[in-house]
Design a protein around this motif. Structure first.
Motif, PDB file in Angstrom:
ATOM      1  N   MET A 162       0.679  -1.325  -0.137  1.00 13.85           N
ATOM      2  CA  MET A 162      -0.197   0.060  -0.050  1.00 13.85           C
ATOM      3  C   MET A 162       0.883   1.403   0.088  1.00 13.85           C
ATOM      4  N   PRO A 191      -5.809   3.959  -0.825  1.00  8.40           N
ATOM      5  CA  PRO A 191      -6.113   2.930   0.321  1.00  8.40           C
ATOM      6  C   PRO A 191      -7.212   3.649   1.090  1.00  8.40           C
ATOM      7  N   SER A 192      -8.183   3.077   2.111  1.00 14.82           N
ATOM      8  CA  SER A 192      -8.814   3.410   3.049  1.00 14.82           C
ATOM      9  C   SER A 192      -8.361   4.166   3.973  1.00 14.82           C
ATOM     10  N   SER A 247      -8.777   3.843   7.379  1.00 14.57           N
ATOM     11  CA  SER A 247      -8.409   2.935   8.447  1.00 14.57           C
ATOM     12  C   SER A 247      -7.208   2.250   7.908  1.00 14.57           C
ATOM     13  N   ALA A 248      -6.989   1.846   6.840  1.00 18.10           N
ATOM     14  CA  ALA A 248      -5.551   1.056   6.422  1.00 18.10           C
ATOM     15  C   ALA A 248      -4.512   2.005   6.575  1.00 18.10           C
ATOM     16  N   VAL A 249      -4.875   3.317   6.352  1.00 19.68           N
ATOM     17  CA  VAL A 249      -3.699   4.310   6.570  1.00 19.68           C
ATOM     18  C   VAL A 249      -3.454   4.442   7.809  1.00 19.68           C
ATOM     19  N   GLN A 293      -3.798   2.437  10.202  1.00 20.60           N
ATOM     20  CA  GLN A 293      -3.073   1.266  11.091  1.00 20.60           C
ATOM     21  C   GLN A 293      -1.612   0.997  10.332  1.00 20.60           C
ATOM     22  N   ALA A 294      -1.394   1.428   9.296  1.00 23.35           N
ATOM     23  CA  ALA A 294      -0.131   1.540   8.792  1.00 23.35           C
ATOM     24  C   ALA A 294       0.940   2.451   9.311  1.00 23.35           C
TER      25      ALA A 294
END
Length: 94
Positions: free
Chosen positions: A1, A68-69, A71-73, A75-76
């Motif tokens: 991502m 990316p979403s 929430s994915a960002v 989390q990363a």
């Protein structure tokens, strides 16, 4: 991502630099975080190997379906921050 970054996001007192300053202020570890380290950490959290990679990629256009979403960002970014901290610092920060 990889989170797409626009060249304007890298200008002084704009998006990424402001985030790095805020991360410095909020840093919970026993040792202060330098601005350069904060930029590196953010770059890694956004899916780049380092800040130089992010800056070089800023001029590339990415297709809209590659975003990316949120929430994915998040989390990363949290994983990158956690990787930067030592285990003893995990418990002393929120």
């Amino acid at each position: 991502m990889r989170v797409p970054v626009h060249p304007n996001d890298l200008l002084r007192n704009t998006a990424l630099k402001k985030l790095a300053k805020e991360l410095q202020k909020q840093w919970g570890g026993p040792n202060p975080l330098t601005h350069t380290s904060a930029l590196e950490l953010l770059a890694q959290g956004l899916g780049y190997s380092d800040y130089q990679d992010l800056a070089a990629s800023a001029s590339e256009q990415m297709p809209a379906d590659t975003f990316p979403s949120q929430s994915a960002v998040k989390q990363a970014l949290m994983l990158a921050i956690k990787a930067r901290m030592t285990p003893s610092e995990w418990f002393s920060s929120s």
